[in-house]
Design a protein around this motif. Structure first.
Motif, PDB file in Angstrom:
ATOM      1  N   GLY A  66       0.503  -1.395  -0.329  1.00 23.67           N
ATOM      2  CA  GLY A  66       0.510   0.243  -0.045  1.00 23.67           C
ATOM      3  C   GLY A  66       1.136   1.241  -0.092  1.00 23.67           C
ATOM      4  O   GLY A  66       2.498   1.541  -0.303  1.00 23.67           O
ATOM      5  N   VAL A  67      -0.193   2.248  -0.415  1.00 20.58           N
ATOM      6  CA  VAL A  67       0.838   4.165  -0.441  1.00 20.58           C
ATOM      7  C   VAL A  67       1.536   3.675  -1.498  1.00 20.58           C
ATOM      8  O   VAL A  67       3.269   4.066  -1.435  1.00 20.58           O
ATOM      9  CB  VAL A  67       1.570   4.448   1.171  1.00 20.58           C
ATOM     10  CG1 VAL A  67       1.360   5.526   1.438  1.00 20.58           C
ATOM     11  CG2 VAL A  67       0.217   3.395   2.323  1.00 20.58           C
ATOM     12  N   SER A  72      -2.479   7.666  -2.953  1.00 22.41           N
ATOM     13  CA  SER A  72      -3.244   6.922  -1.498  1.00 22.41           C
ATOM     14  C   SER A  72      -2.326   7.592  -0.790  1.00 22.41           C
ATOM     15  O   SER A  72      -3.561   7.733   0.264  1.00 22.41           O
ATOM     16  CB  SER A  72      -2.230   5.736  -1.948  1.00 22.41           C
ATOM     17  OG  SER A  72      -3.316   4.646  -1.032  1.00 22.41           O
ATOM     18  N   ARG A  76      -5.393   8.872   2.585  1.00 20.91           N
ATOM     19  CA  ARG A  76      -4.634   8.352   3.702  1.00 20.91           C
ATOM     20  C   ARG A  76      -4.442   9.138   4.584  1.00 20.91           C
ATOM     21  O   ARG A  76      -4.675   9.052   6.007  1.00 20.91           O
ATOM     22  CB  ARG A  76      -3.637   7.195   3.027  1.00 20.91           C
ATOM     23  CG  ARG A  76      -4.816   6.219   2.771  1.00 20.91           C
ATOM     24  CD  ARG A  76      -3.865   4.911   2.658  1.00 20.91           C
ATOM     25  NE  ARG A  76      -4.614   3.771   2.413  1.00 20.91           N
ATOM     26  CZ  ARG A  76      -4.950   3.172   1.743  1.00 20.91           C
ATOM     27  NH1 ARG A  76      -5.111   3.728   0.493  1.00 20.91           N
ATOM     28  NH2 ARG A  76      -6.096   2.022   1.795  1.00 20.91           N
ATOM     29  N   TYR A  89       1.584   8.180   6.809  1.00 21.68           N
ATOM     30  CA  TYR A  89       1.958   7.126   5.295  1.00 21.68           C
ATOM     31  C   TYR A  89       3.212   7.763   4.917  1.00 21.68           C
ATOM     32  O   TYR A  89       3.194   7.131   3.823  1.00 21.68           O
ATOM     33  CB  TYR A  89       0.457   7.806   5.124  1.00 21.68           C
ATOM     34  CG  TYR A  89      -1.313   6.831   5.444  1.00 21.68           C
ATOM     35  CD1 TYR A  89      -0.450   5.365   5.331  1.00 21.68           C
ATOM     36  CD2 TYR A  89      -1.767   7.308   5.972  1.00 21.68           C
ATOM     37  CE1 TYR A  89      -1.514   4.243   5.618  1.00 21.68           C
ATOM     38  CE2 TYR A  89      -2.325   6.869   6.477  1.00 21.68           C
ATOM     39  CZ  TYR A  89      -2.421   5.305   6.518  1.00 21.68           C
ATOM     40  OH  TYR A  89      -3.519   4.545   6.744  1.00 21.68           O
ATOM     41  N   GLU A  99       5.216  -0.901   2.687  1.00 20.82           N
ATOM     42  CA  GLU A  99       4.088  -0.893   3.554  1.00 20.82           C
ATOM     43  C   GLU A  99       3.815  -2.728   2.825  1.00 20.82           C
ATOM     44  O   GLU A  99       3.172  -2.378   1.550  1.00 20.82           O
ATOM     45  CB  GLU A  99       2.966  -0.505   3.554  1.00 20.82           C
ATOM     46  CG  GLU A  99       1.616  -0.665   4.170  1.00 20.82           C
ATOM     47  CD  GLU A  99       0.611  -0.052   4.244  1.00 20.82           C
ATOM     48  OE1 GLU A  99       0.006   0.382   3.191  1.00 20.82           O
ATOM     49  OE2 GLU A  99      -0.612  -0.989   4.918  1.00 20.82           O
ATOM     50  N   GLU A 128     -10.553  -0.979  -4.131  1.00 17.02           N
ATOM     51  CA  GLU A 128      -9.207  -0.433  -4.277  1.00 17.02           C
ATOM     52  C   GLU A 128      -8.266  -1.022  -5.865  1.00 17.02           C
ATOM     53  O   GLU A 128      -8.481  -2.410  -5.813  1.00 17.02           O
ATOM     54  CB  GLU A 128      -8.204  -0.729  -2.819  1.00 17.02           C
ATOM     55  CG  GLU A 128      -8.729   0.659  -2.314  1.00 17.02           C
ATOM     56  CD  GLU A 128      -7.858   0.554  -1.907  1.00 17.02           C
ATOM     57  OE1 GLU A 128      -6.909  -0.151  -1.218  1.00 17.02           O
ATOM     58  OE2 GLU A 128      -7.988   1.817  -0.217  1.00 17.02           O
ATOM     59  N   GLU A 130      -5.744  -2.307  -8.189  1.00 20.38           N
ATOM     60  CA  GLU A 130      -5.015  -2.467  -8.317  1.00 20.38           C
ATOM     61  C   GLU A 130      -4.659  -4.305  -8.964  1.00 20.38           C
ATOM     62  O   GLU A 130      -5.188  -4.967  -9.501  1.00 20.38           O
ATOM     63  CB  GLU A 130      -4.603  -2.743  -6.627  1.00 20.38           C
ATOM     64  CG  GLU A 130      -5.002  -1.894  -5.876  1.00 20.38           C
ATOM     65  CD  GLU A 130      -4.417  -2.497  -4.444  1.00 20.38           C
ATOM     66  OE1 GLU A 130      -3.894  -3.015  -4.157  1.00 20.38           O
ATOM     67  OE2 GLU A 130      -4.972  -1.868  -3.310  1.00 20.38           O
ATOM     68  N   ASP A 149      -8.717  -5.101  -4.187  1.00 23.00           N
ATOM     69  CA  ASP A 149      -8.693  -4.608  -2.263  1.00 23.00           C
ATOM     70  C   ASP A 149      -9.741  -3.724  -1.644  1.00 23.00           C
ATOM     71  O   ASP A 149      -9.379  -2.758  -1.474  1.00 23.00           O
ATOM     72  CB  ASP A 149      -7.011  -3.723  -2.370  1.00 23.00           C
ATOM     73  CG  ASP A 149      -6.795  -4.217  -0.957  1.00 23.00           C
ATOM     74  OD1 ASP A 149      -6.946  -4.472  -0.252  1.00 23.00           O
ATOM     75  OD2 ASP A 149      -5.945  -2.777  -0.118  1.00 23.00           O
ATOM     76  N   GLU A 156      -9.911   1.878   9.270  1.00 18.93           N
ATOM     77  CA  GLU A 156      -8.479   2.143   8.565  1.00 18.93           C
ATOM     78  C   GLU A 156      -8.676   4.287   9.486  1.00 18.93           C
ATOM     79  O   GLU A 156      -7.316   3.778  10.068  1.00 18.93           O
ATOM     80  CB  GLU A 156      -8.114   2.028   7.035  1.00 18.93           C
ATOM     81  CG  GLU A 156      -6.778   2.305   7.344  1.00 18.93           C
ATOM     82  CD  GLU A 156      -5.926   2.385   5.600  1.00 18.93           C
ATOM     83  OE1 GLU A 156      -6.742   1.726   4.653  1.00 18.93           O
ATOM     84  OE2 GLU A 156      -4.854   3.379   5.241  1.00 18.93           O
ATOM     85  N   LYS A 167      -9.447  -4.474   5.820  1.00 19.69           N
ATOM     86  CA  LYS A 167      -9.121  -5.187   5.114  1.00 19.69           C
ATOM     87  C   LYS A 167      -9.792  -6.571   4.257  1.00 19.69           C
ATOM     88  O   LYS A 167      -9.967  -6.958   3.638  1.00 19.69           O
ATOM     89  CB  LYS A 167      -7.746  -5.311   4.817  1.00 19.69           C
ATOM     90  CG  LYS A 167      -6.593  -3.378   4.427  1.00 19.69           C
ATOM     91  CD  LYS A 167      -7.266  -3.336   3.179  1.00 19.69           C
ATOM     92  CE  LYS A 167      -5.919  -2.062   3.085  1.00 19.69           C
ATOM     93  NZ  LYS A 167      -6.134  -1.167   1.607  1.00 19.69           N
ATOM     94  N   GLY A 239      -1.077  -1.848  -4.363  1.00 17.00           N
ATOM     95  CA  GLY A 239      -1.205  -0.523  -4.183  1.00 17.00           C
ATOM     96  C   GLY A 239      -2.256   0.002  -5.352  1.00 17.00           C
ATOM     97  O   GLY A 239      -2.373   0.313  -6.447  1.00 17.00           O
ATOM     98  N   THR A 240      -3.467   1.368  -4.839  1.00 15.26           N
ATOM     99  CA  THR A 240      -3.982   1.523  -5.750  1.00 15.26           C
ATOM    100  C   THR A 240      -3.317   2.893  -5.780  1.00 15.26           C
ATOM    101  O   THR A 240      -3.097   3.716  -5.120  1.00 15.26           O
ATOM    102  CB  THR A 240      -5.564   1.585  -4.640  1.00 15.26           C
ATOM    103  OG1 THR A 240      -6.613   2.657  -6.091  1.00 15.26           O
ATOM    104  CG2 THR A 240      -5.678   2.417  -4.115  1.00 15.26           C
TER     105      THR A 240
HETATM  106  O1  DO4 Z   1      -1.597   1.895   4.782  1.00 17.94           O
HETATM  107  C1  DO4 Z   1      -3.281   1.307   3.937  1.00 17.94           C
HETATM  108  C2  DO4 Z   1      -3.569   0.082   3.219  1.00 17.94           C
HETATM  109  C3  DO4 Z   1      -2.846   0.830   1.791  1.00 17.94           C
HETATM  110  C4  DO4 Z   1      -3.065   0.715  -0.081  1.00 17.94           C
HETATM  111  O2  DO4 Z   1      -4.367  -0.632   0.644  1.00 17.94           O
HETATM  112  C5  DO4 Z   1      -3.423   1.104  -0.906  1.00 17.94           C
HETATM  113  O3  DO4 Z   1      -2.459   2.163  -0.981  1.00 17.94           O
HETATM  114  O4  DO4 Z   1      -3.596   0.421  -1.661  1.00 17.94           O
END
Ligand code: DO4
Ligand code: MG
Length: 271
Positions: A66-67, A72, A76, A89, A99, A128, A130, A149, A156, A167, A239-240
């Motif tokens: 993620g991130v 993203s 967040r 983040y 992450e 999300e 991905e 995702d 969160e 998640k 990640g998204t």
């Molecule tokens: O920190 C949380 C999840 C981040 C995530 O799933 C993303 O960036 O896609």
């Protein structure tokens, strides 16, 4: 229609492939060559519709990073500002170590046209979209698929320790429609798009490209396999880069369409 196992699509034809399980298939040595050999045997089957497909997964776990996109990170930081998210983040976006979190067991994954679950204790649930890596037991990226995702931004955002609840729950992930076998790296220009349809109307539409991702795909797979072993390989969501506006929340019967250039379109409905 005529065949219950994996199907190979090559040069607009569909072939039955002779393999006892997905786990064995995904871990074949020189998979592209092995698949070409299967096609040369010429056992052609009917084309398949997406409604007939199962998620392209065996007994692998699904992990996620993620991130990995600026979009993203900023979304967040905003959702978690009361919990101190403005710093953590930001830090993970810049850090060497990405992450990485556990996302799903295969039983929690739905395939094309499968129904995703809307956690009823969340009021801010979003898809999300991905790019998802298919990695074999040796840590090699052998293919790519589309992944969703599904995430509860309110859970969160309230406290980072709630991430697993935001998640991981029943039907929290979608994969498919098939696996694009990796013969060469994906181009940076590869587009990832998402549309959300509600009552026959498009209520959200957005697109990004792999060029927007901060991390390298090999680097992500390398971190996941550090000090870890996956005896039948695993799937890794990367990640998204697409986040709907802050007032958007998925509703019952919404249809989420995720399209990745060269891979296909994954369509799911919310329960
Ligand atoms: O920190 C949380 C999840 C981040 C995530 O799933 C993303 O960036 O896609
Ligand atoms: Mg994600």
């Amino acid at each position: 229609k005529t065949h219950a196992g994996p199907v190979l699509e090559l040069d607009e034809k569909c072939f039955i492939i002779d393999v006892p399980s997905w786990d064995e298939l995904l871990n074949k040595e020189d998979l592209p060559e092995w698949l070409r050999h299967q096609a040369s045997k010429g056992i052609v089957t009917d084309g398949v519709t997406h409604q007939e497909l199962l998620p392209p997964i065996g007994t692998q776990e699904v992990w996620a990073s993620g991130v990995t996109y600026f979009r993203s990170k900023t979304a967040r930081m905003e959702e978690s500002k009361d919990a101190g998210g403005a710093t953590f983040y930001d830090k993970v976006y810049e850090a060497d170590r990405p992450e990485i979190f556990f996302k799903a067991t295969p039983q929690r994954v739905v395939g094309p046209h499968g129904v995703l679950h809307r956690r009823k204790d969340s009021k801010w649930i979003v898809p999300e979209p991905e790019l998802t890596l298919v990695i074999n037991k040796a840590g090699k990226i052998i293919g790519y698929t589309c992944g969703n995702d599904l995430s509860c931004r309110d859970i969160e955002g309230e406290n980072p320790l709630y991430l697993p609840q935001a998640k991981v729950f029943k039907n929290c992930a979608a994969l498919g429609p098939g696996i694009l076998i990796a013969e060469k790296p994906l181009a940076e220009t590869t587009s990832i798009a998402c549309d959300i349809i509600r009552d026959c109307e498009k209520v959200f539409s957005s697109e990004t490209t792999l060029a927007q991702m901060k991390r390298d795909l090999e680097e992500l797979a390398g971190w996941l396999y550090k000090e870890e072993s996956f005896p039948v390989g695993c799937f890794m969501m990367t990640g998204t880069g697409i986040v709907p506006p802050d007032d958007f929340c998925l509703q019952t019967d919404d249809e989420v369409r995720i399209r990745i250039e060269g891979i296909g379109e994954l369509v799911n409905r919310m329960d």
